[in-house]
Design a protein around this motif. Sequence first.
Motif, mmCIF file in Angstrom:
data_model
loop_
_atom_site.group_PDB
_atom_site.id
_atom_site.type_symbol
_atom_site.label_atom_id
_atom_site.label_comp_id
_atom_site.label_asym_id
_atom_site.label_seq_id
_atom_site.Cartn_x
_atom_site.Cartn_y
_atom_site.Cartn_z
ATOM 1 N N ARG A 3 0.855 -1.184 0.000
ATOM 2 C CA ARG A 3 0.000 0.000 0.000
ATOM 3 C C ARG A 3 0.894 1.238 0.000
ATOM 4 N N LEU A 6 -0.630 4.527 1.348
ATOM 5 C CA LEU A 6 -0.688 4.657 2.803
ATOM 6 C C LEU A 6 0.670 5.075 3.347
ATOM 7 N N GLU A 35 1.049 -1.545 5.800
ATOM 8 C CA GLU A 35 1.614 -0.947 4.586
ATOM 9 C C GLU A 35 2.053 -1.997 3.572
ATOM 10 N N LEU A 63 -6.829 4.587 0.534
ATOM 11 C CA LEU A 63 -5.423 4.236 0.754
ATOM 12 C C LEU A 63 -5.242 2.743 1.006
ATOM 13 N N LEU A 64 -6.301 2.118 1.493
ATOM 14 C CA LEU A 64 -6.213 0.702 1.838
ATOM 15 C C LEU A 64 -6.719 -0.217 0.743
#
Length: 446
Positions: A3, A6, A35, A63-64
Amino acid sequence: MKRRALAERRKTMGFSQEDLAAELGVDRTTVIRWESGETEPQPWHRPRLAKALQLPVEDLADLLSGPPPAYAPGPPPARALSFEDEASRELYRRGYGLLAHGDREGIGAAEALLERAVHHDPTFAGAIAARGYTRWRKYFAGWSDSGEALQRALRDVEAALEADPGSVIAQITFIRACWDMGWHEHALRAGRAVYTRHPDSLDASVAFARALTNAGLADVALPLVDSVLAADPTDLAAQKLRIWCLMLLGRFADAVETASAYLPGHPTDANTRWAVALAAYHWEGSGDLAARVAREAVAADPEDVTVWTLLGYLSPGTWAEALDRLGATEPNSRTAAWLANIHAAAGQRETAGRLADDLRAAHPTNGYIIYRLAHVYAELGQTEPALSCLRAAIDLGFLSVQLLRREADFGLASLRGIPDYETLIRQLDDNVERCRRQYVPWGAAR
Protein backbone atom coordinates in the motif's frame (compact mmCIF):
# COMPACT_ATOMS: atom_id res chain seq x y z
CA MET A 1 0.51 -5.69 -2.90
CA LYS A 2 2.17 -2.92 -0.98
CA ARG A 3 0.00 0.00 0.00
CA ARG A 4 2.34 2.68 -1.25
CA ALA A 5 -0.34 5.38 -0.91
CA LEU A 6 -0.69 4.66 2.80
CA ALA A 7 3.08 4.79 3.29
CA GLU A 8 3.40 8.01 1.31
CA ARG A 9 0.62 9.70 3.28
CA ARG A 10 2.36 8.70 6.51
CA LYS A 11 5.60 10.23 5.30
CA THR A 12 3.82 13.39 4.15
CA MET A 13 2.42 13.85 7.66
CA GLY A 14 5.94 13.53 9.09
CA PHE A 15 5.46 10.15 10.79
CA SER A 16 7.99 7.35 10.83
CA GLN A 17 6.44 3.90 11.17
CA GLU A 18 7.45 3.89 14.84
CA ASP A 19 5.94 7.37 15.39
CA LEU A 20 2.62 6.36 13.84
CA ALA A 21 2.56 3.16 15.88
CA ALA A 22 3.09 5.13 19.08
CA GLU A 23 0.35 7.59 18.09
CA LEU A 24 -2.10 4.72 17.60
CA GLY A 25 -0.95 2.58 20.51
CA VAL A 26 0.10 -0.38 18.35
CA ASP A 27 3.39 -2.11 17.60
CA ARG A 28 5.58 -0.89 14.74
CA THR A 29 5.21 -4.33 13.13
CA THR A 30 1.45 -3.69 12.90
CA VAL A 31 2.03 -0.58 10.80
CA ILE A 32 4.53 -2.49 8.66
CA ARG A 33 1.95 -5.18 7.96
CA TRP A 34 -0.69 -2.59 7.07
CA GLU A 35 1.61 -0.95 4.59
CA SER A 36 2.80 -4.25 3.11
CA GLY A 37 -0.79 -5.38 2.57
CA GLU A 38 -0.47 -8.38 4.86
CA THR A 39 -3.22 -7.20 7.23
CA GLU A 40 -6.01 -4.63 7.45
CA PRO A 41 -6.39 -2.06 10.21
CA GLN A 42 -9.10 -3.24 12.59
CA PRO A 43 -12.32 -1.18 12.66
CA TRP A 44 -11.42 0.40 16.02
CA HIS A 45 -8.05 1.54 14.65
CA ARG A 46 -9.42 3.28 11.56
CA PRO A 47 -10.86 6.45 13.13
CA ARG A 48 -7.58 7.16 14.96
CA LEU A 49 -5.52 6.29 11.88
CA ALA A 50 -7.62 8.65 9.76
CA LYS A 51 -7.24 11.40 12.35
CA ALA A 52 -3.46 10.93 12.51
CA LEU A 53 -3.24 11.15 8.71
CA GLN A 54 -5.72 14.08 8.67
CA LEU A 55 -8.18 12.30 6.40
CA PRO A 56 -11.90 11.55 6.57
CA VAL A 57 -12.44 7.91 7.46
CA GLU A 58 -14.08 7.28 4.08
CA ASP A 59 -10.96 8.60 2.30
CA LEU A 60 -8.79 6.25 4.34
CA ALA A 61 -10.48 3.37 2.52
CA ASP A 62 -8.91 4.57 -0.74
CA LEU A 63 -5.42 4.24 0.75
CA LEU A 64 -6.21 0.70 1.84
CA SER A 65 -7.98 -0.45 -1.34
CA GLY A 66 -6.49 -2.42 -4.19
CA PRO A 67 -6.56 -5.93 -5.57
CA PRO A 68 -5.81 -8.58 -2.98
CA PRO A 69 -2.51 -10.39 -3.17
CA ALA A 70 -2.48 -13.65 -5.09
CA TYR A 71 -1.57 -15.49 -1.92
CA ALA A 72 -1.28 -14.72 1.74
CA PRO A 73 2.41 -14.21 2.44
CA GLY A 74 3.83 -16.11 5.38
CA PRO A 75 6.09 -14.61 8.01
CA PRO A 76 9.70 -14.04 7.04
CA PRO A 77 11.96 -16.98 7.79
CA ALA A 78 13.27 -16.87 11.32
CA ARG A 79 16.97 -16.34 11.91
CA ALA A 80 18.60 -19.69 12.51
CA LEU A 81 19.25 -20.09 16.20
CA SER A 82 22.78 -20.78 17.29
CA PHE A 83 23.52 -23.28 20.02
CA GLU A 84 23.87 -20.34 22.44
CA ASP A 85 20.45 -18.93 21.47
CA GLU A 86 18.79 -22.30 22.01
CA ALA A 87 20.53 -22.68 25.37
CA SER A 88 19.50 -19.16 26.35
CA ARG A 89 15.85 -19.87 25.72
CA GLU A 90 15.95 -23.13 27.58
CA LEU A 91 17.57 -21.46 30.58
CA TYR A 92 15.04 -18.62 30.38
CA ARG A 93 12.07 -21.01 30.36
CA ARG A 94 13.40 -22.85 33.39
CA GLY A 95 14.22 -19.66 35.28
CA TYR A 96 10.97 -17.90 34.47
CA GLY A 97 8.99 -20.93 35.61
CA LEU A 98 10.45 -20.57 39.11
CA LEU A 99 9.28 -16.98 39.56
CA ALA A 100 5.70 -17.84 40.42
CA HIS A 101 6.70 -19.55 43.67
CA GLY A 102 8.38 -16.53 45.22
CA ASP A 103 10.32 -18.38 47.92
CA ARG A 104 13.92 -17.45 48.58
CA GLU A 105 15.42 -20.69 47.27
CA GLY A 106 13.33 -20.56 44.10
CA ILE A 107 14.14 -16.92 43.38
CA GLY A 108 17.84 -17.56 43.90
CA ALA A 109 17.74 -20.51 41.50
CA ALA A 110 15.78 -18.45 38.97
CA GLU A 111 18.32 -15.62 39.11
CA ALA A 112 21.19 -18.04 38.49
CA LEU A 113 19.45 -19.59 35.48
CA LEU A 114 18.52 -16.20 34.04
CA GLU A 115 22.05 -14.92 34.59
CA ARG A 116 23.29 -17.80 32.47
CA ALA A 117 20.63 -17.09 29.83
CA VAL A 118 21.80 -13.49 29.53
CA HIS A 119 25.41 -14.66 29.35
CA HIS A 120 24.52 -16.84 26.37
CA ASP A 121 22.50 -14.09 24.66
CA PRO A 122 23.13 -10.56 26.01
CA THR A 123 20.35 -9.14 23.77
CA PHE A 124 17.60 -11.48 25.04
CA ALA A 125 15.18 -8.89 26.50
CA GLY A 126 12.96 -11.43 28.23
CA ALA A 127 15.84 -12.97 30.14
CA ILE A 128 17.27 -9.57 31.09
CA ALA A 129 13.89 -8.35 32.35
CA ALA A 130 13.16 -11.57 34.25
CA ARG A 131 16.57 -11.37 35.90
CA GLY A 132 15.64 -7.82 36.94
CA TYR A 133 12.44 -9.22 38.43
CA THR A 134 14.45 -11.62 40.63
CA ARG A 135 16.56 -8.71 41.81
CA TRP A 136 13.49 -6.66 42.65
CA ARG A 137 11.98 -9.64 44.49
CA LYS A 138 15.10 -10.00 46.63
CA TYR A 139 14.94 -6.32 47.52
CA PHE A 140 11.22 -6.48 48.29
CA ALA A 141 11.68 -9.51 50.53
CA GLY A 142 14.52 -7.84 52.45
CA TRP A 143 16.94 -10.70 52.01
CA SER A 144 20.40 -9.95 53.32
CA ASP A 145 22.16 -9.88 49.95
CA SER A 146 19.80 -7.38 48.36
CA GLY A 147 21.32 -4.01 49.31
CA GLU A 148 21.69 -2.80 45.71
CA ALA A 149 19.13 -5.12 44.20
CA LEU A 150 16.55 -2.45 43.40
CA GLN A 151 18.98 -0.35 41.39
CA ARG A 152 20.22 -3.46 39.59
CA ALA A 153 16.61 -4.34 38.78
CA LEU A 154 16.02 -0.90 37.27
CA ARG A 155 19.19 -1.20 35.21
CA ASP A 156 17.95 -4.52 33.88
CA VAL A 157 14.64 -2.92 32.93
CA GLU A 158 16.48 -0.21 31.02
CA ALA A 159 18.66 -2.79 29.21
CA ALA A 160 15.67 -4.99 28.36
CA LEU A 161 13.67 -2.09 26.92
CA GLU A 162 16.68 -1.03 24.89
CA ALA A 163 16.80 -4.55 23.41
CA ASP A 164 13.02 -4.73 22.95
CA PRO A 165 10.94 -1.57 23.55
CA GLY A 166 7.77 -3.69 23.57
CA SER A 167 8.88 -6.16 26.25
CA VAL A 168 5.94 -6.93 28.53
CA ILE A 169 8.18 -8.59 31.14
CA ALA A 170 10.34 -5.45 31.35
CA GLN A 171 7.31 -3.28 32.01
CA ILE A 172 6.03 -5.72 34.62
CA THR A 173 9.36 -5.51 36.42
CA PHE A 174 9.38 -1.73 36.13
CA ILE A 175 5.90 -1.46 37.64
CA ARG A 176 6.99 -3.65 40.54
CA ALA A 177 10.08 -1.50 41.14
CA CYS A 178 7.98 1.67 40.91
CA TRP A 179 6.13 0.60 44.05
CA ASP A 180 9.33 0.61 46.04
CA MET A 181 10.33 4.01 44.66
CA GLY A 182 6.91 5.62 45.14
CA TRP A 183 6.75 6.29 41.38
CA HIS A 184 3.08 5.46 41.03
CA GLU A 185 2.33 7.75 38.10
CA HIS A 186 5.35 6.39 36.21
CA ALA A 187 3.90 2.93 36.77
CA LEU A 188 0.48 4.04 35.51
CA ARG A 189 2.07 5.42 32.35
CA ALA A 190 3.98 2.19 31.76
CA GLY A 191 0.98 0.02 32.62
CA ARG A 192 -1.34 1.80 30.27
CA ALA A 193 1.25 1.74 27.47
CA VAL A 194 1.89 -2.00 27.72
CA TYR A 195 -1.84 -2.73 28.04
CA THR A 196 -2.66 -0.58 25.00
CA ARG A 197 0.05 -2.24 22.93
CA HIS A 198 -0.87 -5.77 24.04
CA PRO A 199 -4.62 -5.70 24.84
CA ASP A 200 -4.92 -9.48 24.46
CA SER A 201 -1.99 -10.25 26.77
CA LEU A 202 -3.03 -11.46 30.21
CA ASP A 203 0.36 -10.46 31.58
CA ALA A 204 -0.10 -6.92 30.25
CA SER A 205 -3.57 -6.75 31.82
CA VAL A 206 -2.21 -7.83 35.20
CA ALA A 207 0.64 -5.33 34.90
CA PHE A 208 -1.77 -2.45 34.29
CA ALA A 209 -4.08 -3.67 37.05
CA ARG A 210 -1.16 -3.72 39.48
CA ALA A 211 -0.19 -0.16 38.54
CA LEU A 212 -3.79 0.96 39.06
CA THR A 213 -4.03 -0.80 42.41
CA ASN A 214 -0.81 0.74 43.68
CA ALA A 215 -1.98 4.18 42.57
CA GLY A 216 -5.17 4.17 44.62
CA LEU A 217 -7.40 2.98 41.76
CA ALA A 218 -8.30 -0.53 42.90
CA ASP A 219 -11.89 0.08 41.74
CA VAL A 220 -10.59 0.31 38.16
CA ALA A 221 -8.13 -2.56 38.60
CA LEU A 222 -10.63 -5.10 39.92
CA PRO A 223 -12.66 -5.54 36.69
CA LEU A 224 -9.40 -5.94 34.79
CA VAL A 225 -8.23 -8.61 37.25
CA ASP A 226 -11.57 -10.39 36.99
CA SER A 227 -11.28 -10.43 33.19
CA VAL A 228 -7.89 -12.13 33.50
CA LEU A 229 -9.26 -14.74 35.89
CA ALA A 230 -12.21 -15.37 33.58
CA ALA A 231 -9.71 -16.24 30.86
CA ASP A 232 -7.28 -18.10 33.15
CA PRO A 233 -8.55 -18.96 36.65
CA THR A 234 -5.09 -20.33 37.53
CA ASP A 235 -3.24 -17.01 37.11
CA LEU A 236 -1.51 -16.63 40.49
CA ALA A 237 -0.67 -12.94 40.10
CA ALA A 238 -4.31 -12.14 39.35
CA GLN A 239 -5.56 -14.29 42.24
CA LYS A 240 -3.34 -12.42 44.72
CA LEU A 241 -4.11 -9.03 43.21
CA ARG A 242 -7.83 -9.65 43.52
CA ILE A 243 -7.49 -10.15 47.27
CA TRP A 244 -5.55 -6.88 47.54
CA CYS A 245 -8.15 -5.01 45.47
CA LEU A 246 -11.01 -6.26 47.63
CA MET A 247 -9.19 -5.27 50.81
CA LEU A 248 -8.33 -1.79 49.50
CA LEU A 249 -11.92 -1.23 48.34
CA GLY A 250 -13.30 -2.02 51.80
CA ARG A 251 -14.88 -5.32 50.72
CA PHE A 252 -13.29 -6.99 53.70
CA ALA A 253 -15.51 -10.07 53.98
CA ASP A 254 -15.03 -10.78 50.27
CA ALA A 255 -11.26 -10.45 50.65
CA VAL A 256 -11.18 -12.92 53.55
CA GLU A 257 -13.47 -15.36 51.75
CA THR A 258 -11.43 -15.20 48.53
CA ALA A 259 -8.23 -15.74 50.50
CA SER A 260 -9.69 -18.83 52.19
CA ALA A 261 -9.63 -20.54 48.80
CA TYR A 262 -6.21 -19.22 47.82
CA LEU A 263 -4.02 -19.47 50.94
CA PRO A 264 -4.24 -23.22 51.63
CA GLY A 265 -2.52 -23.83 48.32
CA HIS A 266 0.11 -21.12 48.93
CA PRO A 267 1.11 -21.42 52.59
CA THR A 268 4.36 -19.42 52.22
CA ASP A 269 2.73 -16.30 50.74
CA ALA A 270 3.22 -13.96 53.69
CA ASN A 271 2.63 -10.83 51.60
CA THR A 272 -0.94 -11.87 50.74
CA ARG A 273 -1.55 -12.91 54.36
CA TRP A 274 -0.61 -9.33 55.34
CA ALA A 275 -3.45 -8.03 53.17
CA VAL A 276 -5.85 -10.65 54.54
CA ALA A 277 -4.95 -9.81 58.14
CA LEU A 278 -5.64 -6.14 57.42
CA ALA A 279 -8.98 -7.03 55.82
CA ALA A 280 -9.89 -9.23 58.79
CA TYR A 281 -9.03 -6.41 61.22
CA HIS A 282 -11.43 -4.01 59.51
CA TRP A 283 -14.10 -6.66 59.03
CA GLU A 284 -14.45 -8.22 62.47
CA GLY A 285 -13.51 -5.36 64.79
CA SER A 286 -12.07 -7.46 67.61
CA GLY A 287 -8.89 -8.33 65.77
CA ASP A 288 -8.75 -11.98 66.85
CA LEU A 289 -8.96 -13.38 63.32
CA ALA A 290 -6.60 -10.69 62.06
CA ALA A 291 -4.01 -11.55 64.68
CA ARG A 292 -4.29 -15.23 63.85
CA VAL A 293 -3.76 -14.55 60.14
CA ALA A 294 -0.79 -12.30 60.94
CA ARG A 295 0.68 -15.00 63.15
CA GLU A 296 0.33 -17.45 60.26
CA ALA A 297 2.10 -14.92 58.06
CA VAL A 298 5.16 -14.68 60.31
CA ALA A 299 5.21 -18.46 60.52
CA ALA A 300 5.20 -18.56 56.71
CA ASP A 301 8.08 -16.08 56.49
CA PRO A 302 9.77 -15.39 59.84
CA GLU A 303 11.99 -12.70 58.29
CA ASP A 304 9.17 -10.61 56.80
CA VAL A 305 9.37 -7.36 58.73
CA THR A 306 6.05 -6.08 57.32
CA VAL A 307 3.99 -8.89 58.85
CA TRP A 308 5.85 -8.60 62.16
CA THR A 309 4.90 -4.90 62.18
CA LEU A 310 1.24 -5.66 61.58
CA LEU A 311 1.24 -8.45 64.16
CA GLY A 312 2.71 -6.02 66.66
CA TYR A 313 -0.22 -3.63 66.25
CA LEU A 314 -2.74 -6.46 66.35
CA SER A 315 -1.06 -8.13 69.37
CA PRO A 316 0.97 -5.41 71.17
CA GLY A 317 2.80 -7.91 73.36
CA THR A 318 4.69 -9.23 70.36
CA TRP A 319 6.98 -6.21 69.73
CA ALA A 320 9.83 -7.70 71.74
CA GLU A 321 9.38 -11.04 69.98
CA ALA A 322 9.58 -9.25 66.62
CA LEU A 323 12.81 -7.47 67.51
CA ASP A 324 14.32 -10.68 68.86
CA ARG A 325 13.44 -12.57 65.67
CA LEU A 326 14.58 -9.81 63.30
CA GLY A 327 17.70 -8.84 65.20
CA ALA A 328 20.01 -10.98 63.06
CA THR A 329 18.77 -9.67 59.71
CA GLU A 330 20.76 -7.25 57.55
CA PRO A 331 18.06 -4.82 56.45
CA ASN A 332 18.05 -2.95 53.18
CA SER A 333 16.47 0.50 53.02
CA ARG A 334 12.93 -0.81 52.61
CA THR A 335 13.03 -3.24 55.52
CA ALA A 336 14.95 -0.74 57.66
CA ALA A 337 12.02 1.69 57.39
CA TRP A 338 9.63 -0.97 58.69
CA LEU A 339 12.11 -2.00 61.35
CA ALA A 340 12.26 1.61 62.55
CA ASN A 341 8.47 1.47 62.96
CA ILE A 342 8.81 -1.61 65.18
CA HIS A 343 11.49 0.05 67.33
CA ALA A 344 9.26 3.12 67.73
CA ALA A 345 6.23 1.07 68.74
CA ALA A 346 8.36 -1.00 71.12
CA GLY A 347 9.46 2.16 72.92
CA GLN A 348 13.03 2.18 71.60
CA ARG A 349 12.81 5.83 70.65
CA GLU A 350 16.49 6.55 70.16
CA THR A 351 17.06 3.62 67.80
CA ALA A 352 13.88 4.37 65.86
CA GLY A 353 14.74 8.06 65.53
CA ARG A 354 18.28 7.34 64.39
CA LEU A 355 17.13 4.83 61.77
CA ALA A 356 14.46 7.21 60.48
CA ASP A 357 16.78 10.22 60.30
CA ASP A 358 19.48 8.20 58.50
CA LEU A 359 16.99 6.82 55.96
CA ARG A 360 15.47 10.23 55.35
CA ALA A 361 18.89 11.72 54.65
CA ALA A 362 19.97 8.79 52.45
CA HIS A 363 16.78 8.48 50.37
CA PRO A 364 15.23 11.95 50.03
CA THR A 365 13.69 11.14 46.62
CA ASN A 366 12.24 7.70 47.38
CA GLY A 367 8.54 8.37 47.92
CA TYR A 368 7.82 4.92 49.35
CA ILE A 369 10.51 5.05 52.03
CA ILE A 370 9.53 8.61 52.95
CA TYR A 371 5.91 7.46 53.27
CA ARG A 372 6.96 4.68 55.64
CA LEU A 373 8.99 7.14 57.70
CA ALA A 374 5.84 9.20 58.24
CA HIS A 375 4.56 6.19 60.22
CA VAL A 376 7.75 6.08 62.29
CA TYR A 377 7.71 9.76 63.25
CA ALA A 378 3.98 9.63 63.98
CA GLU A 379 4.53 6.62 66.25
CA LEU A 380 7.24 8.62 68.04
CA GLY A 381 4.78 11.49 68.52
CA GLN A 382 6.83 13.78 66.26
CA THR A 383 3.95 15.35 64.38
CA GLU A 384 5.81 17.89 62.23
CA PRO A 385 8.40 15.43 60.84
CA ALA A 386 5.58 12.95 60.19
CA LEU A 387 3.54 15.52 58.25
CA SER A 388 6.65 16.70 56.44
CA CYS A 389 7.41 13.14 55.30
CA LEU A 390 3.87 12.53 54.16
CA ARG A 391 3.88 15.81 52.25
CA ALA A 392 7.21 14.95 50.63
CA ALA A 393 6.02 11.46 49.67
CA ILE A 394 2.98 12.94 47.93
CA ASP A 395 5.13 15.49 46.13
CA LEU A 396 7.44 12.67 44.98
CA GLY A 397 4.55 10.75 43.43
CA PHE A 398 3.08 8.55 46.16
CA LEU A 399 -0.61 7.93 45.34
CA SER A 400 -1.73 4.95 47.45
CA VAL A 401 -4.47 6.72 49.38
CA GLN A 402 -6.51 3.51 49.64
CA LEU A 403 -3.64 1.75 51.39
CA LEU A 404 -3.04 4.73 53.65
CA ARG A 405 -6.66 4.60 54.81
CA ARG A 406 -6.40 0.89 55.61
CA GLU A 407 -3.19 1.46 57.63
CA ALA A 408 -4.33 4.66 59.32
CA ASP A 409 -5.38 2.95 62.57
CA PHE A 410 -1.77 2.03 63.34
CA GLY A 411 1.35 4.17 63.01
CA LEU A 412 -0.50 7.19 61.62
CA ALA A 413 -3.28 7.11 64.21
CA SER A 414 -1.93 10.09 66.15
CA LEU A 415 -2.29 12.35 63.08
CA ARG A 416 -6.04 11.93 62.73
CA GLY A 417 -7.99 15.12 63.17
CA ILE A 418 -4.98 17.38 62.58
CA PRO A 419 -6.02 19.87 59.87
CA ASP A 420 -2.77 19.58 57.91
CA TYR A 421 -3.10 15.80 57.84
CA GLU A 422 -6.65 15.97 56.55
CA THR A 423 -5.53 18.48 53.91
CA LEU A 424 -2.85 16.06 52.72
CA ILE A 425 -5.40 13.25 52.42
CA ARG A 426 -7.60 15.49 50.26
CA GLN A 427 -4.57 16.31 48.12
CA LEU A 428 -3.93 12.61 47.65
CA ASP A 429 -7.55 12.08 46.64
CA ASP A 430 -7.29 14.91 44.11
CA ASN A 431 -4.08 13.47 42.67
CA VAL A 432 -5.66 10.05 42.29
CA GLU A 433 -8.71 11.50 40.54
CA ARG A 434 -6.47 13.40 38.14
CA CYS A 435 -4.71 10.14 37.29
CA ARG A 436 -8.07 8.44 36.85
CA ARG A 437 -9.00 10.97 34.18
CA GLN A 438 -5.60 10.77 32.53
CA TYR A 439 -4.77 7.06 32.55
CA VAL A 440 -8.03 5.13 32.60
CA PRO A 441 -8.67 4.49 28.89
CA TRP A 442 -12.30 3.46 29.27
CA GLY A 443 -13.40 6.56 31.13
CA ALA A 444 -13.22 8.12 34.57
CA ALA A 445 -16.48 6.81 36.01
CA ARG A 446 -16.19 5.06 39.33
